[in-house]
Design a protein around this motif. Structure first.
Motif, PDB file in Angstrom:
ATOM      1  N   GLY A  54       0.811  -1.208   0.000  1.00 16.80           N
ATOM      2  CA  GLY A  54       0.000   0.000   0.000  1.00 16.80           C
ATOM      3  C   GLY A  54       0.843   1.255   0.000  1.00 16.80           C
ATOM      4  N   SER A  55       0.184   2.390  -0.166  1.00 20.33           N
ATOM      5  CA  SER A  55       0.918   3.643  -0.279  1.00 20.33           C
ATOM      6  C   SER A  55       1.643   4.005   1.014  1.00 20.33           C
ATOM      7  CB  SER A  55      -0.049   4.767  -0.680  1.00 20.33           C
ATOM      8  OG  SER A  55      -1.061   4.930   0.314  1.00 20.33           O
ATOM      9  N   GLN A  56       0.991   3.767   2.184  1.00 26.49           N
ATOM     10  CA  GLN A  56       1.621   4.119   3.447  1.00 26.49           C
ATOM     11  C   GLN A  56       2.860   3.265   3.716  1.00 26.49           C
ATOM     12  OE1 GLN A  56       1.038   6.637   5.181  1.00 26.49           O
ATOM     13  NE2 GLN A  56      -1.069   7.324   4.850  1.00 26.49           N
ATOM     14  N   LEU A 100       5.126  14.218   8.020  1.00 30.80           N
ATOM     15  CA  LEU A 100       4.697  15.174   7.010  1.00 30.80           C
ATOM     16  C   LEU A 100       4.171  14.480   5.755  1.00 30.80           C
ATOM     17  CD1 LEU A 100       7.457  17.950   7.208  1.00 30.80           C
ATOM     18  CD2 LEU A 100       5.055  18.166   7.836  1.00 30.80           C
ATOM     19  N   THR A 101       4.938  13.513   5.245  1.00 32.17           N
ATOM     20  CA  THR A 101       4.524  12.853   4.008  1.00 32.17           C
ATOM     21  C   THR A 101       3.313  11.954   4.239  1.00 32.17           C
ATOM     22  OG1 THR A 101       6.206  11.153   4.457  1.00 32.17           O
ATOM     23  CG2 THR A 101       6.823  12.941   2.981  1.00 32.17           C
ATOM     24  N   SER A 102       3.299  11.235   5.373  1.00 29.57           N
ATOM     25  CA  SER A 102       2.150  10.367   5.653  1.00 29.57           C
ATOM     26  C   SER A 102       0.890  11.195   5.872  1.00 29.57           C
ATOM     27  CB  SER A 102       2.433   9.502   6.886  1.00 29.57           C
ATOM     28  OG  SER A 102       3.537   8.658   6.666  1.00 29.57           O
ATOM     29  N   GLY A 103       1.048  12.332   6.574  1.00 31.48           N
ATOM     30  CA  GLY A 103      -0.101  13.204   6.756  1.00 31.48           C
ATOM     31  C   GLY A 103      -0.616  13.736   5.431  1.00 31.48           C
ATOM     32  N   SER A 104       0.307  14.042   4.507  1.00 31.04           N
ATOM     33  CA  SER A 104      -0.113  14.520   3.189  1.00 31.04           C
ATOM     34  C   SER A 104      -0.866  13.439   2.431  1.00 31.04           C
ATOM     35  CB  SER A 104       1.114  14.970   2.394  1.00 31.04           C
ATOM     36  OG  SER A 104       1.794  16.004   3.057  1.00 31.04           O
ATOM     37  N   LEU A 105      -0.366  12.185   2.515  1.00 29.60           N
ATOM     38  CA  LEU A 105      -1.066  11.091   1.834  1.00 29.60           C
ATOM     39  C   LEU A 105      -2.432  10.849   2.465  1.00 29.60           C
ATOM     40  CD1 LEU A 105       1.754   8.455   1.195  1.00 29.60           C
ATOM     41  CD2 LEU A 105       0.495   9.775  -0.503  1.00 29.60           C
ATOM     42  N   ALA A 106      -2.483  10.930   3.792  1.00 27.27           N
ATOM     43  CA  ALA A 106      -3.770  10.721   4.456  1.00 27.27           C
ATOM     44  C   ALA A 106      -4.776  11.793   4.042  1.00 27.27           C
ATOM     45  CB  ALA A 106      -3.575  10.723   5.977  1.00 27.27           C
ATOM     46  N   ALA A 107      -4.293  13.043   3.962  1.00 29.05           N
ATOM     47  CA  ALA A 107      -5.186  14.119   3.528  1.00 29.05           C
ATOM     48  C   ALA A 107      -5.636  13.908   2.090  1.00 29.05           C
ATOM     49  CB  ALA A 107      -4.473  15.458   3.672  1.00 29.05           C
ATOM     50  N   LEU A 108      -4.733  13.407   1.242  1.00 29.14           N
ATOM     51  CA  LEU A 108      -5.110  13.147  -0.150  1.00 29.14           C
ATOM     52  C   LEU A 108      -6.131  12.028  -0.248  1.00 29.14           C
ATOM     53  CD1 LEU A 108      -4.673  13.618  -3.200  1.00 29.14           C
ATOM     54  CD2 LEU A 108      -2.776  11.985  -3.080  1.00 29.14           C
ATOM     55  N   ASN A 109      -5.937  10.957   0.508  1.00 31.84           N
ATOM     56  CA  ASN A 109      -6.888   9.843   0.478  1.00 31.84           C
ATOM     57  C   ASN A 109      -8.240  10.252   1.060  1.00 31.84           C
ATOM     58  OD1 ASN A 109      -5.064   8.027  -0.682  1.00 31.84           O
ATOM     59  ND2 ASN A 109      -4.188   7.486   1.322  1.00 31.84           N
ATOM     60  N   SER A 147     -11.030   9.118  -2.935  1.00 31.43           N
ATOM     61  CA  SER A 147     -10.970   7.701  -2.572  1.00 31.43           C
ATOM     62  C   SER A 147      -9.968   6.932  -3.418  1.00 31.43           C
ATOM     63  CB  SER A 147     -12.368   7.071  -2.721  1.00 31.43           C
ATOM     64  OG  SER A 147     -12.830   7.224  -4.073  1.00 31.43           O
ATOM     65  N   ASP A 148      -9.746   7.313  -4.653  1.00 33.91           N
ATOM     66  CA  ASP A 148      -8.802   6.610  -5.534  1.00 33.91           C
ATOM     67  C   ASP A 148      -7.980   7.627  -6.328  1.00 33.91           C
ATOM     68  OD1 ASP A 148      -7.456   4.638  -6.845  1.00 33.91           O
ATOM     69  OD2 ASP A 148      -9.053   4.231  -8.328  1.00 33.91           O
ATOM     70  N   PRO A 149      -6.990   8.273  -5.678  1.00 27.84           N
ATOM     71  CA  PRO A 149      -6.205   9.290  -6.380  1.00 27.84           C
ATOM     72  C   PRO A 149      -5.276   8.655  -7.416  1.00 27.84           C
ATOM     73  CG  PRO A 149      -5.293   8.911  -4.209  1.00 27.84           C
ATOM     74  CD  PRO A 149      -6.571   8.113  -4.279  1.00 27.84           C
ATOM     75  N   ALA A 150      -4.985   9.399  -8.452  1.00 26.38           N
ATOM     76  CA  ALA A 150      -4.064   8.916  -9.479  1.00 26.38           C
ATOM     77  C   ALA A 150      -2.638   8.858  -8.936  1.00 26.38           C
ATOM     78  CB  ALA A 150      -4.118   9.838 -10.692  1.00 26.38           C
ATOM     79  N   THR A 171      -0.825  12.096  -9.071  1.00 21.89           N
ATOM     80  CA  THR A 171      -1.235  13.019  -8.016  1.00 21.89           C
ATOM     81  C   THR A 171      -0.524  12.695  -6.713  1.00 21.89           C
ATOM     82  OG1 THR A 171      -3.406  13.195  -9.065  1.00 21.89           O
ATOM     83  CG2 THR A 171      -3.220  13.974  -6.801  1.00 21.89           C
ATOM     84  N   GLU A 172      -0.405  11.402  -6.423  1.00 22.74           N
ATOM     85  CA  GLU A 172       0.328  10.988  -5.227  1.00 22.74           C
ATOM     86  C   GLU A 172       1.767  11.494  -5.263  1.00 22.74           C
ATOM     87  OE1 GLU A 172       0.156   6.799  -4.820  1.00 22.74           O
ATOM     88  OE2 GLU A 172      -1.806   6.793  -3.833  1.00 22.74           O
ATOM     89  N   LEU A 173       2.412  11.350  -6.425  1.00 26.05           N
ATOM     90  CA  LEU A 173       3.801  11.791  -6.540  1.00 26.05           C
ATOM     91  C   LEU A 173       3.918  13.297  -6.363  1.00 26.05           C
ATOM     92  CD1 LEU A 173       5.150   9.602  -9.501  1.00 26.05           C
ATOM     93  CD2 LEU A 173       5.495   9.274  -7.051  1.00 26.05           C
ATOM     94  N   ALA A 174       2.955  14.048  -6.922  1.00 27.26           N
ATOM     95  CA  ALA A 174       3.002  15.504  -6.788  1.00 27.26           C
ATOM     96  C   ALA A 174       2.859  15.921  -5.328  1.00 27.26           C
ATOM     97  CB  ALA A 174       1.909  16.137  -7.639  1.00 27.26           C
TER      98      ALA A 174
END
Length: 496
Positions: free
Chosen positions: A315-317, A365-374, A378-381, A384-387
């Motif tokens: 998974g992403s995390q 910081l990065t995990s919080g950013s991913l959590a905010a994006l998710n 629900s299914d980000p590209a 978008t995750e890389l950005a």
């Protein structure tokens, strides 16, 4: 590589005095092996040049390393006929071995060497040693690749020489231009600290000495020379090139693993302007920012590659945590060595532990950013995750630099000073870790007339005693009632 000896504390660079009675200022070593034809013309020409142009007392030492022809007889005859010539016989081959042995035994404050073929014009000898006599530099080399040099040699040797120096620049980050020119000089106090770390005994000796000196922060002065190739040279180019490449690999490996204690050779405060605490001028900030940005950019690419790889089976995390952990360890090691100049293994574990704390902040910081994006999608590209991760990493990078500078590597100078365990300061009476050598014959120690001395004024009964800053720092003085005054204004230090 030797790792049992550490560079010692060197005294502050100072102009050599006019000279002590009977002691040569310059010792020029000529390493020879089976040079019965060229030895006498070389020594006579060199001796005549020094007598005519060199203002200090000098010595010419013939280092015969296991010659099998009549070279020892020629050297003995020259020693008997010329007072300034000394013959030194070794029973083992190797130019590096000969230089290290003779330099370690010499009593001259400036040590030099040149090839017996005298391919280098002797007019460059005084410019070579002058920066060492004046205290400006620690080593000096003749360069055939400087812009103002005038060189006559074939295309084959020209190609080999330039290719070799490109290899040194690319693999060992060498900044000097010519490692192989047989025309070099070094201060004796520097040689006593540096030679025990040089392992090679052959033609790679010069390169290894220069690389270690440069990594140790010593100043290397380059002199453009006029040089004419010797067509009768006995150097085996293929074997020498092979041995040099092996030496490059050995030295590069030792430097990469921190096997050598090559922090800048410590000198008294004020000798190196980088050691001064100047108000409102952060020390090394510009250079550290550049190095940190370069390493940060490479670490970000490395992190993104790792994230993309881990993302294929997790998974992403999880992928983010693994990629950030691996890249953080590499980033801390690279910044420790390249950005903040911490060498050796001392404190490496502590620095990595502190780096992991910084990693934890970056992970938050990065995990919080991913959590905010998710949470927002629900299914980000994947793009978008890389950005989002790039933006979060930029913020984490700024914070990482501040923490590295203010917390992790804030004690860089204290760590550096703690690695210096051997003292080479003559005033302190410390023994130098030099190789065991055959001493110079006592009968040849003082063949020179005293140099003219400057008139000395009668002592002033009210004059205060002067101390060097190094003596104040190590408390080698005992009388606390004496007024301490620095020799130079730059030697003052509030800590003393």
């Amino acid at each position: 590589m030797r790792s049992d000896s550490s560079p010692g504390t060197l005294p502050a660079r100072e102009h050599l005095p006019a000279g002590d009675a009977g002691t040569p200022v310059l010792d020029v070593v000529i390493p020879v092996y089976n040079e019965e034809k060229d030895l006498q013309p070389c020594v006579l020409r060199l001796h005549e040049h020094l007598k005519r142009t060199f203002p200090y007392a000098f010595r010419v030492t013939i280092a015969d390393n296991a010659s099998t022809d009549t070279t020892p007889l020629v050297a003995a005859r020259l020693e008997a006929e010329i007072p300034e010539v000394l013959n030194f016989r070794l029973e083992q081959k190797g130019r590096g071995r000969a230089l290290r042995t003779v330099w370690s035994a010499s009593d001259a404050p400036i040590l030099a060497y040149m090839d017996v073929d005298l391919s280098t014009d002797l007019n460059a000898l005084l410019p070579l040693v002058a920066p060492l006599i004046s205290g400006h530099s620690d080593l000096a080399i003749g360069s055939r690749l400087a812009r103002s040099s005038r060189v006559v040699r074939g295309p084959k040797r020209e190609f080999i020489s330039r290719t070799y120096n490109l290899i040194l620049r690319g693999s060992l980050q060498a900044r000097f231009s010519d490692a192989q020119c047989g025309f070099k000089a070094i201060r004796r106090d520097v040689a006593q600290a540096l030679l025990p770390l040089v392992e090679d005994t052959g033609w790679f000796f010069d390169t290894e000495m220069l690389v270690l000196a440069e990594r140790a922060g010593l100043r290397i002065h380059e002199v453009p020379v006029d040089w004419v190739d010797d067509p009768d040279s006995t150097v085996h180019i293929v074997k020498t090139a092979t041995d040099d490449l092996k030496g490059v690999w050995r030295v590069g490996k030792a430097l990469a693993t921190g096997a050598l204690p090559l922090d800048r050779l410590a000198r008294p405060f004020g000798d190196d302007p980088r050691d001064r605490d100047v108000e409102d001028v952060p020390k090394g900030l510009a250079r550290q920012l550049v190095g940190f940005c370069v390493i940060g950019g490479l670490s970000t690419l490395f992190y993104l590659l790792l994230y993309s790889g881990f993302r294929t089976f997790s998974g992403s995390q999880v992928a983010n945590a693994l990629a950030l952990l691996v890249s953080a360890v590499a980033n801390t090691a690279a910044n420790r060595r390249l950005t903040f100049g911490v060498r050796g293994r001392g404190g490496a574990v502590r620095h990595q532990a502190q780096g992991l704390v910084v990693f934890g902040i970056g992970l938050a910081l990065t995990s919080g950013s991913l959590a905010a994006l998710n949470a927002a999608s629900s299914d980000p590209a994947h793009s978008t995750e890389l950005a989002v991760l790039i933006a979060a990493n930029l913020a984490a990078t700024v914070l990482r630099f501040l923490l590295f500078r203010a917390w992790v590597f804030s004690d860089r100078r204290e760590d550096r000073a703690s690695t210096v365990v051997a003292s080479h300061t003559p005033e302190q009476g410390a023994s130098s870790p030099t190789y065991a050598t055959v001493p110079y014959p006592q009968s040849r120690r003082q063949p020179y007339q005293p140099l003219p001395q400057r008139p000395v004024a009668p002592p002033d009964p009210y004059q205060t005693t002067r101390f060097r800053a190094g003596e104040v720092a190590d408390r080698s003085w005992e009388d606390a009632t004496m007024h301490l005054q620095p020799v130079r204004p730059t030697d003052t230090d509030p800590r003393d």
